[in-house]
Design a protein around this motif. Structure first.
Motif, PDB file in Angstrom:
ATOM      1  N   GLN A 121      22.714  -2.823 -15.075  1.00 16.27           N
ATOM      2  CA  GLN A 121      23.053  -3.171 -16.455  1.00 16.27           C
ATOM      3  C   GLN A 121      24.334  -2.447 -16.869  1.00 16.27           C
ATOM      4  N   GLY A 130      29.826  -6.149 -19.632  1.00 15.42           N
ATOM      5  CA  GLY A 130      31.049  -6.823 -19.206  1.00 15.42           C
ATOM      6  C   GLY A 130      31.172  -7.048 -17.719  1.00 15.42           C
ATOM      7  N   LEU A 131      30.113  -6.758 -16.951  1.00 16.56           N
ATOM      8  CA  LEU A 131      30.191  -6.888 -15.499  1.00 16.56           C
ATOM      9  C   LEU A 131      29.084  -7.784 -14.958  1.00 16.56           C
ATOM     10  N   PHE A 132      29.431  -8.578 -13.945  1.00 20.76           N
ATOM     11  CA  PHE A 132      28.422  -9.221 -13.115  1.00 20.76           C
ATOM     12  C   PHE A 132      27.954  -8.191 -12.096  1.00 20.76           C
ATOM     13  N   THR A 174      25.587  -7.859  -8.579  1.00 18.64           N
ATOM     14  CA  THR A 174      24.824  -8.481  -7.510  1.00 18.64           C
ATOM     15  C   THR A 174      24.051  -7.406  -6.761  1.00 18.64           C
ATOM     16  N   THR A 193      29.619  -4.950  -8.234  1.00 16.89           N
ATOM     17  CA  THR A 193      29.958  -5.337  -9.608  1.00 16.89           C
ATOM     18  C   THR A 193      31.386  -5.849  -9.682  1.00 16.89           C
ATOM     19  N   ARG A 194      31.590  -6.779 -10.610  1.00 19.39           N
ATOM     20  CA  ARG A 194      32.924  -7.312 -10.867  1.00 19.39           C
ATOM     21  C   ARG A 194      33.010  -7.726 -12.323  1.00 19.39           C
ATOM     22  N   PRO A 195      34.211  -7.760 -12.900  1.00 19.94           N
ATOM     23  CA  PRO A 195      34.360  -8.111 -14.320  1.00 19.94           C
ATOM     24  C   PRO A 195      33.955  -9.559 -14.590  1.00 19.94           C
ATOM     25  N   ARG A 196      33.268  -9.773 -15.690  1.00 18.44           N
ATOM     26  CA  ARG A 196      32.927 -11.128 -16.114  1.00 18.44           C
ATOM     27  C   ARG A 196      34.160 -11.907 -16.554  1.00 18.44           C
ATOM     28  N   SER A 197      35.204 -11.186 -16.933  1.00 21.38           N
ATOM     29  CA  SER A 197      36.378 -11.838 -17.513  1.00 21.38           C
ATOM     30  C   SER A 197      37.266 -12.509 -16.481  1.00 21.38           C
ATOM     31  N   LYS A 198      37.029 -12.270 -15.182  1.00 14.57           N
ATOM     32  CA  LYS A 198      37.890 -12.837 -14.149  1.00 14.57           C
ATOM     33  C   LYS A 198      37.051 -13.566 -13.111  1.00 14.57           C
TER      34      LYS A 198
END
Length: 299
Positions: free
Chosen positions: A153, A156-158, A160, A267-272
């Motif tokens: 959690q 702003g991040l995905f 996996t 994890t990676r940014p949701r914005s990209k």
């Protein structure tokens, strides 16, 4: 589902974007290596097609209209993204560099020995590793993705899920001889992490009550393992990340009880949107971690 797109006049869009950025048809012509008249004509044709004016021509230069102001950032971002991808085609081969942040324990205990296999299978992808102590800001540190430990959690991040890594006491062999039941740990130095409730949760899982804790607080599992290996105390550590030391007898696991307080995540940014290299890395990590979870035969 693919979206129907209008018949985009790419030359006109490019001419407009450069002219808007440069503030001048003359400067745009220099950047595009065409004549000023060509830039002007391409922009005029674009305006006619759209049915709006994108510039107001003044004696002091070009001034963007509201429509031009709305269109420019979209085009600039799109052309930049296309340029980034095209720049990766070097010598007829697609190449992409990924900046990967990794919590140090995972990097040293799992990733380091496996990453060469990924790079050999994907010669067009170059991985740059940046280790950390699990406190990281992907955007600020210029990373594409990051492997971290926790509950998944992060705003702003995905995230996996990759690998479960339950904690259990690990210590030097000579110290393990005095540890018969969990209560014997009360006579030892118990190293702590910044997650203050880990030992309490482990003792609950082992069926006992945690003693008063006075051991040093460390923000590195590797440092904790080093101190435990030296016989200076007992660390509550993810055994899967220290399998090599356990196999070599440098560390010992005196009790079977373990407690899960989190797991490793990619994890990676949701914005990209993810790039092709990011997708390949994610698929490989998930596959390799699944092998380890399935047992040594699968791994």
């Amino acid at each position: 589902m693919a979206t129907d797109r209008p018949n985009l006049p790419l030359n006109g869009l490019r001419a407009f974007e450069v002219a808007a950025r440069q503030g001048s048809f003359t400067q745009a012509a220099i950047e595009l290596r065409v004549t000023q008249a060509a830039v002007s004509q391409q922009v005029l044709r674009l305006e006619d097609l759209l049915g709006v004016r994108l510039f107001t021509r003044t004696s002091s230069g070009l001034v963007l209209t509201d429509e031009g102001l709305a269109l420019r950032p979209v085009l600039t971002r799109s052309f930049d993204e296309m340029g980034d991808v095209l720049d990766r085609f070097v010598g007829g081969r697609y190449r992409e560099t990924l900046h990967l942040g990794v919590v140090t324990t995972f990097a040293a205990g799992w990733l380091q020995e496996r990453l060469p296999a990924f790079e050999a299978a994907h010669p067009g992808i170059s991985i740059r590793i940046f280790t950390n102590n699990n406190r990281i800001d992907i955007a600020r540190e210029g990373l594409h993705v990051a492997i971290r430990f926790g509950d998944g959690q992060w705003p702003g991040l995905f995230a996996t899920p990759l690998l479960e890594a339950p904690l259990t006491p690990l210590c030097a062999p000579q110290l393990a001889d005095s540890l018969r039941v969990p209560g014997d740990l009360g006579a030892q130095v118990l190293f702590r992490s910044y997650r203050a409730d880990e030992w309490r949760l482990w003792f609950e899982a082992a069926g006992g009550a945690a003693p008063d804790l006075h051991g040093p607080v460390l923000d590195s599992s590797l440092a904790m393992a080093d101190m435990a290996e030296a016989g200076l105390g007992v660390g509550l550590l993810p055994a899967v990340m220290f399998a090599r030391r356990l196999g070599q007898g440098r560390l010992v696991r005196p009790f079977a009880a373990e407690v899960a307080v989190g797991r490793y995540w990619l994890t990676r940014p949701r914005s990209k949107a993810p790039t092709p290299a990011m997708r390949l890395l994610e698929a490989w990590l998930c596959e390799e971690c699944a092998k380890l979870s399935a047992g040594p035969e699968a791994a």
